[in-house]
Design a protein around this motif. Sequence first.
Motif, PDB file in Angstrom:
ATOM      1  N   ARG A 114      21.077 -23.972 134.737  1.00 21.56           N
ATOM      2  CA  ARG A 114      20.288 -24.892 135.518  1.00 21.56           C
ATOM      3  C   ARG A 114      18.876 -24.163 135.614  1.00 21.56           C
ATOM      4  N   PRO A 115      17.057 -25.009 135.254  1.00 25.05           N
ATOM      5  CA  PRO A 115      15.983 -24.806 135.162  1.00 25.05           C
ATOM      6  C   PRO A 115      15.958 -25.288 136.503  1.00 25.05           C
ATOM      7  N   GLU A 116      14.527 -23.690 137.114  1.00 22.12           N
ATOM      8  CA  GLU A 116      14.314 -24.001 138.314  1.00 22.12           C
ATOM      9  C   GLU A 116      12.689 -23.421 137.997  1.00 22.12           C
ATOM     10  N   ARG A 117      12.393 -22.908 137.475  1.00 22.71           N
ATOM     11  CA  ARG A 117      10.602 -22.389 137.168  1.00 22.71           C
ATOM     12  C   ARG A 117      10.143 -22.714 136.037  1.00 22.71           C
ATOM     13  N   PHE A 118       8.989 -23.685 136.090  1.00 31.17           N
ATOM     14  CA  PHE A 118       8.510 -23.952 135.359  1.00 31.17           C
ATOM     15  C   PHE A 118       7.052 -22.664 134.790  1.00 31.17           C
ATOM     16  N   ILE A 119       7.109 -22.422 133.098  1.00 30.06           N
ATOM     17  CA  ILE A 119       6.367 -22.064 132.602  1.00 30.06           C
ATOM     18  C   ILE A 119       5.829 -22.283 131.547  1.00 30.06           C
ATOM     19  N   PRO A 120       4.548 -23.034 131.868  1.00 27.58           N
ATOM     20  CA  PRO A 120       4.169 -23.955 130.041  1.00 27.58           C
ATOM     21  C   PRO A 120       2.964 -22.742 129.779  1.00 27.58           C
ATOM     22  N   MET A 121       3.578 -22.043 128.101  1.00 34.57           N
ATOM     23  CA  MET A 121       3.161 -21.874 127.660  1.00 34.57           C
ATOM     24  C   MET A 121       2.053 -22.236 126.604  1.00 34.57           C
ATOM     25  N   GLN A 122       0.907 -21.271 125.744  1.00 27.87           N
ATOM     26  CA  GLN A 122      -0.256 -21.745 125.034  1.00 27.87           C
ATOM     27  C   GLN A 122       0.986 -21.512 123.676  1.00 27.87           C
ATOM     28  N   ASN A 123       0.391 -22.926 122.663  1.00 28.11           N
ATOM     29  CA  ASN A 123       1.009 -22.641 121.580  1.00 28.11           C
ATOM     30  C   ASN A 123      -0.409 -21.830 120.590  1.00 28.11           C
ATOM     31  N   ALA A 124       0.169 -21.374 120.319  1.00 32.19           N
ATOM     32  CA  ALA A 124      -1.160 -20.323 119.488  1.00 32.19           C
ATOM     33  C   ALA A 124      -1.615 -20.931 118.416  1.00 32.19           C
TER      34      ALA A 124
END
Lengths: 96, 134
Positions: free
Chosen positions: B36-46
């Motif tokens: 179950r996806p619950e938390r949004f974590i955008p990441m940097q594209n290195a």
Amino acid sequence: MAIEVRIPTILRSYTGGAKLVQGSGSTLSELIADLDSQHGGLRGRLVDDGGTLRRFVNVYLNDEDVRFLGGLETPVKDGDTVTVLPAVAGGAAVAG
Amino acid sequence: MLTIPRELYDKVVEHARKDHPDEACGVLAGPAGSDRPERFIPMQNAERSPTFYRFDSMEQFRVWRDMDDRDEEPVVIYHSHTATEAYPSRTDISYASEPNAHYVLVSTRDERDAEFRSFRITGGEVSEEPVQVI
């Protein structure tokens, strides 16, 4: 005391499902050789035929990426924690 | 099947749009074993590239440790393709290394209509799965 090594899901087939294993050595390279003697095949997933760290994995000593330290020659000691994570990468380009 | 809350779906598409024409990437974390996806974590594209993405290794370390502390796992690993369809490339397949994750691809090649698709990638095999937005 030993060096604690955290194993990612994808490599736990080599450690009998264990998330945390222990090893010894004075460099990362020696540690990986020791791990491989306990969990055969693990070294090949971390190190390529040329003897360098595979680009598909990230290895951290405590809180640092070993690529920014001394790579496989990074000194390690009892009480250290080594974390292995699969590199997350990809994209539309064809692999070079 | 991937079941995803509308709010998270919208955030992923919004992130992909914002970083266009570069590829955007990130994680949706959820309780371990829950699927179950619950938390949004955008990441940097290195890589900051229109054709390649890579999580910054130190950011990934912090995010993965944080998930571990919360007893979470990466339920979804997402990235965008900005000029091609939302289907895993050979590069995506060769790097895919979270056997339990849903690999979500968003294509932003059409500026009005984002394509959002989900895949399982294990042992070099790709299988598409339905996406249910709730």
